[in-house]
Design a protein around this motif. Structure first.
Motif, short mmCIF file in Angstrom:
data_model
loop_
_atom_site.label_atom_id
_atom_site.label_comp_id
_atom_site.label_asym_id
_atom_site.label_seq_id
_atom_site.Cartn_x
_atom_site.Cartn_y
_atom_site.Cartn_z
N GLU A 38 0.64 -1.54 -0.07
CA GLU A 38 0.12 0.65 -0.10
C GLU A 38 0.59 1.21 -0.18
OE1 GLU A 38 -2.66 -0.72 2.97
OE2 GLU A 38 -3.59 1.40 2.66
N HIS A 41 1.85 3.47 2.91
CA HIS A 41 2.60 2.37 4.00
C HIS A 41 3.93 2.50 4.18
CE1 HIS A 41 -0.53 -0.54 5.71
NE2 HIS A 41 -0.56 0.17 6.06
N HIS A 113 3.13 -1.02 12.63
CA HIS A 113 1.63 -0.92 12.00
C HIS A 113 2.04 -2.06 11.29
CE1 HIS A 113 -1.19 1.41 9.96
NE2 HIS A 113 -1.11 0.60 9.01
N GLU A 171 -3.79 5.01 10.99
CA GLU A 171 -4.60 3.68 11.09
C GLU A 171 -3.99 2.96 11.74
OE1 GLU A 171 -6.61 0.49 7.71
OE2 GLU A 171 -4.16 0.99 7.85
N TYR A 173 -5.10 0.12 14.20
CA TYR A 173 -5.16 -1.52 14.17
C TYR A 173 -6.19 -1.87 15.57
CZ TYR A 173 -2.81 -2.31 9.70
OH TYR A 173 -2.68 -2.60 8.80
N HIS A 227 1.10 4.57 9.15
CA HIS A 227 -0.01 4.96 8.23
C HIS A 227 0.54 6.39 7.24
CE1 HIS A 227 -2.76 3.16 5.28
NE2 HIS A 227 -3.18 4.90 5.11
ZN ZN Z 1 -2.33 1.20 7.59
#
Ligand code: ZN
Length: 252
Positions: A38, A41, A113, A171, A173, A227
């Motif tokens: 991503e 990332h 992350h 982001e 988690y 992120h």
């Molecule tokens: Zn992420």
């Protein structure tokens, strides 16, 4: 008697430089990352490499980075005291086995992350146990800043941090079960429940969300930050990052 005292003092003085040296012993750090992941990332990984490379000079450690996960071999890892996983984790049995051996033998690890992401397709039970047993359960979207609470202000990793601070957009988690339920896990930072509901398209609505923790059976630290390109915009959080690498390098 006098002679003996002189001997003791001389011996003590002779030891002093060695004590100083031990604390400032240079240590070697290798960061692993991927570029085929991503893009947010990858942005984080590039900024992290810049951040740690700058601190390497100031804090007297050597810093290298690579996208070659096949460098995770026993021989290669033996050269490093700390390894970083910035935005990925090993996918082959050989890489995983070398990492398990490295950690079991006292190597240092700092994961960010998505490096801790795991689900039913990960097929690496050792790693889930290493992380404290949590399986990825959900995340907020879009990335948002969040208030974090310091669980243990006396730990070297949280040294100098306020009791609470705003962590830049990330982001976040959440894991099930919460790693906090594992008796070997020490949680150092937690998402303040006052952030809930957190997110728009995807919202985290409640539950225990540890952000930074260590499994005390290993020399390891996991940080959920990682992120996007805002992570290093907080001097407070940057202090946490610096503390983390120095702690894993046995320097504080
Ligand atoms: Zn992420």
């Amino acid at each position: 008697m006098i002679r003996r005292s002189v001997f003791v003092i001389v011996t003590f003085l002779a030891l002093l430089p060695n004590i100083g040296l031990a604390q400032n012993q240079p240590f070697r750090v290798l960061a692993l990352y991927s570029t085929n992941v991503e893009s947010d990332h990858v942005d984080f990984a590039k900024q992290a490499i810049q951040f740690f490379a700058e601190h390497a000079e100031k804090d007297h450690f050597t810093f290298e980075s690579t996208t070659q996960w096949d460098d995770l071999t026993k021989a290669s890892l033996a050269q490093y005291q700390v390894i970083l996983w910035l935005n990925d984790f090993p996918h082959t049995p050989e890489q995983r086995a070398a990492f398990e051996k490295y950690m079991t033998n006292g190597g240092g690890w700092l994961g960010f992350h998505v490096s801790a992401y795991n689900d039913k397709d990960t097929h690496w039970p050792w790693y889930v146990d290493f992380l404290g047993g949590g399986v990825f359960y959900g995340n907020n979207w879009p990335p948002l800043p969040a208030a974090l609470i310091v669980d243990d202000p006396s730990h070297p990793v949280t040294k100098g941090l306020p009791a609470q601070f705003i962590s830049p957009a990330n982001e976040w988690y959440i894991w099930k079960p919460s790693p906090r339920l594992n008796k070997d896990v020490k949680v150092l930072l937690t998402l303040d429940p006052a952030n809930y509901p957190l997110g728009l398209k995807d919202a985290l609505t409640g539950g225990d969300l540890p952000v930074v923790w260590t499994n005390t059976r290993y020399r390891m630290l996991y940080m959920n930050m990682g992120h996007g390109d805002k992570i290093f915009t907080s001097p407070t959080q940057n202090q946490l990052m610096e503390n983390a690498i120095l702690w894993l390098g046995n320097r504080q």
